[in-house]
Design a protein around this motif. Structure first.
Motif, PDB file in Angstrom:
ATOM      1  N   ALA A  23     -10.344  22.113 -13.664  1.00 41.36           N
ATOM      2  CA  ALA A  23     -10.344  20.650 -13.766  1.00 41.36           C
ATOM      3  C   ALA A  23     -11.443  20.142 -14.693  1.00 41.36           C
ATOM      4  CB  ALA A  23     -10.520  20.034 -12.382  1.00 41.36           C
ATOM      5  N   MET A  24     -12.567  20.870 -14.751  1.00 39.17           N
ATOM      6  CA  MET A  24     -13.692  20.438 -15.573  1.00 39.17           C
ATOM      7  C   MET A  24     -13.777  21.163 -16.909  1.00 39.17           C
ATOM      8  SD  MET A  24     -16.581  19.790 -12.710  1.00 39.17           S
ATOM      9  CE  MET A  24     -17.560  18.911 -13.914  1.00 39.17           C
ATOM     10  N   SER A  25     -12.843  22.072 -17.151  1.00 41.03           N
ATOM     11  CA  SER A  25     -12.796  22.857 -18.398  1.00 41.03           C
ATOM     12  C   SER A  25     -14.087  23.637 -18.643  1.00 41.03           C
ATOM     13  CB  SER A  25     -12.504  21.942 -19.598  1.00 41.03           C
ATOM     14  OG  SER A  25     -11.268  21.301 -19.432  1.00 41.03           O
ATOM     15  N   VAL A  26     -14.577  24.290 -17.576  1.00 44.28           N
ATOM     16  CA  VAL A  26     -15.743  25.166 -17.690  1.00 44.28           C
ATOM     17  C   VAL A  26     -15.408  26.491 -17.026  1.00 44.28           C
ATOM     18  CG1 VAL A  26     -17.411  23.262 -17.750  1.00 44.28           C
ATOM     19  CG2 VAL A  26     -16.822  24.314 -15.562  1.00 44.28           C
ATOM     20  N   HIS A  27     -16.253  27.476 -17.243  1.00 48.53           N
ATOM     21  CA  HIS A  27     -16.059  28.792 -16.637  1.00 48.53           C
ATOM     22  C   HIS A  27     -16.429  28.722 -15.150  1.00 48.53           C
ATOM     23  CE1 HIS A  27     -16.572  33.099 -15.896  1.00 48.53           C
ATOM     24  NE2 HIS A  27     -15.813  33.265 -16.969  1.00 48.53           N
ATOM     25  N   VAL A  36     -25.445  26.654  -6.929  1.00 47.95           N
ATOM     26  CA  VAL A  36     -26.691  27.283  -6.499  1.00 47.95           C
ATOM     27  C   VAL A  36     -27.892  26.402  -6.854  1.00 47.95           C
ATOM     28  CG1 VAL A  36     -28.217  29.265  -6.894  1.00 47.95           C
ATOM     29  CG2 VAL A  36     -25.773  29.623  -6.557  1.00 47.95           C
ATOM     30  N   ALA A  37     -27.838  25.760  -8.004  1.00 43.90           N
ATOM     31  CA  ALA A  37     -28.939  24.896  -8.445  1.00 43.90           C
ATOM     32  C   ALA A  37     -28.968  23.565  -7.695  1.00 43.90           C
ATOM     33  CB  ALA A  37     -28.814  24.636  -9.946  1.00 43.90           C
ATOM     34  N   GLY A  38     -27.901  23.271  -6.956  1.00 46.72           N
ATOM     35  CA  GLY A  38     -27.842  22.007  -6.234  1.00 46.72           C
ATOM     36  C   GLY A  38     -27.422  20.840  -7.103  1.00 46.72           C
ATOM     37  N   ALA A  39     -26.905  21.134  -8.279  1.00 46.90           N
ATOM     38  CA  ALA A  39     -26.499  20.080  -9.216  1.00 46.90           C
ATOM     39  C   ALA A  39     -25.198  19.409  -8.808  1.00 46.90           C
ATOM     40  CB  ALA A  39     -26.364  20.656 -10.625  1.00 46.90           C
ATOM     41  N   LEU A  53     -13.469  16.903  -5.794  1.00 44.77           N
ATOM     42  CA  LEU A  53     -13.553  16.610  -7.227  1.00 44.77           C
ATOM     43  C   LEU A  53     -14.181  15.250  -7.498  1.00 44.77           C
ATOM     44  CD1 LEU A  53     -13.017  17.391 -10.156  1.00 44.77           C
ATOM     45  CD2 LEU A  53     -10.690  16.507  -9.889  1.00 44.77           C
ATOM     46  N   SER A  54     -13.785  14.218  -6.773  1.00 43.36           N
ATOM     47  CA  SER A  54     -14.324  12.885  -7.040  1.00 43.36           C
ATOM     48  C   SER A  54     -15.819  12.818  -6.747  1.00 43.36           C
ATOM     49  CB  SER A  54     -13.575  11.824  -6.231  1.00 43.36           C
ATOM     50  OG  SER A  54     -13.709  12.061  -4.853  1.00 43.36           O
ATOM     51  N   VAL A  55     -16.286  13.522  -5.716  1.00 47.02           N
ATOM     52  CA  VAL A  55     -17.715  13.537  -5.386  1.00 47.02           C
ATOM     53  C   VAL A  55     -18.496  14.309  -6.443  1.00 47.02           C
ATOM     54  CG1 VAL A  55     -19.412  14.296  -3.667  1.00 47.02           C
ATOM     55  CG2 VAL A  55     -17.274  13.247  -2.922  1.00 47.02           C
ATOM     56  N   VAL A  56     -17.938  15.425  -6.898  1.00 43.09           N
ATOM     57  CA  VAL A  56     -18.592  16.223  -7.942  1.00 43.09           C
ATOM     58  C   VAL A  56     -18.704  15.405  -9.233  1.00 43.09           C
ATOM     59  CG1 VAL A  56     -18.364  18.247  -9.444  1.00 43.09           C
ATOM     60  CG2 VAL A  56     -17.938  18.450  -6.982  1.00 43.09           C
ATOM     61  N   LEU A  57     -17.630  14.739  -9.623  1.00 46.60           N
ATOM     62  CA  LEU A  57     -17.667  13.932 -10.849  1.00 46.60           C
ATOM     63  C   LEU A  57     -18.684  12.802 -10.737  1.00 46.60           C
ATOM     64  CD1 LEU A  57     -13.861  13.768 -11.717  1.00 46.60           C
ATOM     65  CD2 LEU A  57     -15.635  15.176 -12.798  1.00 46.60           C
ATOM     66  N   ALA A  58     -18.778  12.188  -9.565  1.00 49.58           N
ATOM     67  CA  ALA A  58     -19.770  11.122  -9.358  1.00 49.58           C
ATOM     68  C   ALA A  58     -21.188  11.673  -9.456  1.00 49.58           C
ATOM     69  CB  ALA A  58     -19.548  10.458  -8.006  1.00 49.58           C
ATOM     70  N   ALA A  59     -21.423  12.860  -8.918  1.00 50.91           N
ATOM     71  CA  ALA A  59     -22.745  13.484  -8.980  1.00 50.91           C
ATOM     72  C   ALA A  59     -23.131  13.806 -10.420  1.00 50.91           C
ATOM     73  CB  ALA A  59     -22.777  14.743  -8.121  1.00 50.91           C
ATOM     74  N   ILE A  60     -22.167  14.289 -11.180  1.00 49.96           N
ATOM     75  CA  ILE A  60     -22.444  14.607 -12.583  1.00 49.96           C
ATOM     76  C   ILE A  60     -22.726  13.335 -13.372  1.00 49.96           C
ATOM     77  CG2 ILE A  60     -21.363  15.470 -14.709  1.00 49.96           C
ATOM     78  CD1 ILE A  60     -20.067  17.637 -12.955  1.00 49.96           C
ATOM     79  N   GLU A  61     -22.003  12.268 -13.069  1.00 55.01           N
ATOM     80  CA  GLU A  61     -22.206  10.991 -13.757  1.00 55.01           C
ATOM     81  C   GLU A  61     -23.611  10.445 -13.495  1.00 55.01           C
ATOM     82  OE1 GLU A  61     -20.981   8.327 -16.454  1.00 55.01           O
ATOM     83  OE2 GLU A  61     -19.759   9.991 -15.741  1.00 55.01           O
ATOM     84  N   ALA A  63     -26.273  12.276 -12.787  1.00 58.18           N
ATOM     85  CA  ALA A  63     -27.301  13.225 -13.227  1.00 58.18           C
ATOM     86  C   ALA A  63     -27.934  12.766 -14.530  1.00 58.18           C
ATOM     87  CB  ALA A  63     -26.686  14.603 -13.409  1.00 58.18           C
ATOM     88  N   PRO A  64     -29.229  12.999 -14.679  1.00 56.71           N
ATOM     89  CA  PRO A  64     -29.886  12.628 -15.941  1.00 56.71           C
ATOM     90  C   PRO A  64     -29.262  13.396 -17.114  1.00 56.71           C
ATOM     91  CG  PRO A  64     -31.420  13.777 -14.476  1.00 56.71           C
ATOM     92  CD  PRO A  64     -30.121  13.641 -13.758  1.00 56.71           C
ATOM     93  N   LYS A  65     -29.064  12.708 -18.193  1.00 56.21           N
ATOM     94  CA  LYS A  65     -28.469  13.330 -19.375  1.00 56.21           C
ATOM     95  C   LYS A  65     -29.542  14.078 -20.168  1.00 56.21           C
ATOM     96  CE  LYS A  65     -24.582  11.218 -18.593  1.00 56.21           C
ATOM     97  NZ  LYS A  65     -23.945  11.688 -17.426  1.00 56.21           N
ATOM     98  N   LYS A  66     -29.133  15.219 -20.737  1.00 56.50           N
ATOM     99  CA  LYS A  66     -30.045  15.968 -21.590  1.00 56.50           C
ATOM    100  C   LYS A  66     -30.227  15.252 -22.924  1.00 56.50           C
ATOM    101  CE  LYS A  66     -29.801  20.752 -20.248  1.00 56.50           C
ATOM    102  NZ  LYS A  66     -29.562  22.106 -20.741  1.00 56.50           N
ATOM    103  N   GLN A  67     -31.442  15.258 -23.393  1.00 55.19           N
ATOM    104  CA  GLN A  67     -31.732  14.689 -24.705  1.00 55.19           C
ATOM    105  C   GLN A  67     -31.662  15.809 -25.740  1.00 55.19           C
ATOM    106  OE1 GLN A  67     -32.221  11.385 -25.205  1.00 55.19           O
ATOM    107  NE2 GLN A  67     -31.771  11.179 -23.035  1.00 55.19           N
ATOM    108  N   GLU A  68     -31.514  15.439 -26.990  1.00 53.89           N
ATOM    109  CA  GLU A  68     -31.456  16.431 -28.058  1.00 53.89           C
ATOM    110  C   GLU A  68     -32.749  17.252 -28.044  1.00 53.89           C
ATOM    111  OE1 GLU A  68     -30.726  16.100 -32.671  1.00 53.89           O
ATOM    112  OE2 GLU A  68     -29.465  14.724 -31.532  1.00 53.89           O
ATOM    113  N   GLY A  69     -32.625  18.556 -28.094  1.00 53.27           N
ATOM    114  CA  GLY A  69     -33.778  19.439 -28.092  1.00 53.27           C
ATOM    115  C   GLY A  69     -34.150  19.941 -26.707  1.00 53.27           C
TER     116      GLY A  69
END
Length: 71
Positions: A23-27, A36-39, A53-61, A63-69
């Motif tokens: 569903a998330m197009s990841v491995h 394991v990381a609690g993410a 799925l809806s709870v996972v997507l909300a948690a990812i939304e 989550a702090p976004k990574k900045q370039e670098g």
């Protein structure tokens, strides 16, 4: 998938690690690492791990976004 599994999924709305990975197009290992990381939140019963799925997507939304670098 047979009709029994489809009906069961509608009742519970919980999916497996493999289904979440698709569903998330990841491995699936990525899902495992995030768990394991609690993410991402999960539901555990013994060794069985399931995801909403809806709870996972909300948690990812939220989550702090990574900045370039960032690593």
């Amino acid at each position: 998938m047979n009709a029994y599994n489809e009906d069961e999924r509608r009742d519970s709305d919980l999916i497996s690690q493999a289904e979440l990975a698709v569903a998330m197009s990841v491995h699936p290992m990525t899902i495992s690492r995030w768990t394991v990381a609690g993410a991402i939140p999960c539901h555990r019963v013994g060794r069985i791990v399931r995801y909403d799925l809806s709870v996972v997507l909300a948690a990812i939304e939220k989550a702090p976004k990574k900045q370039e670098g960032d690593k």
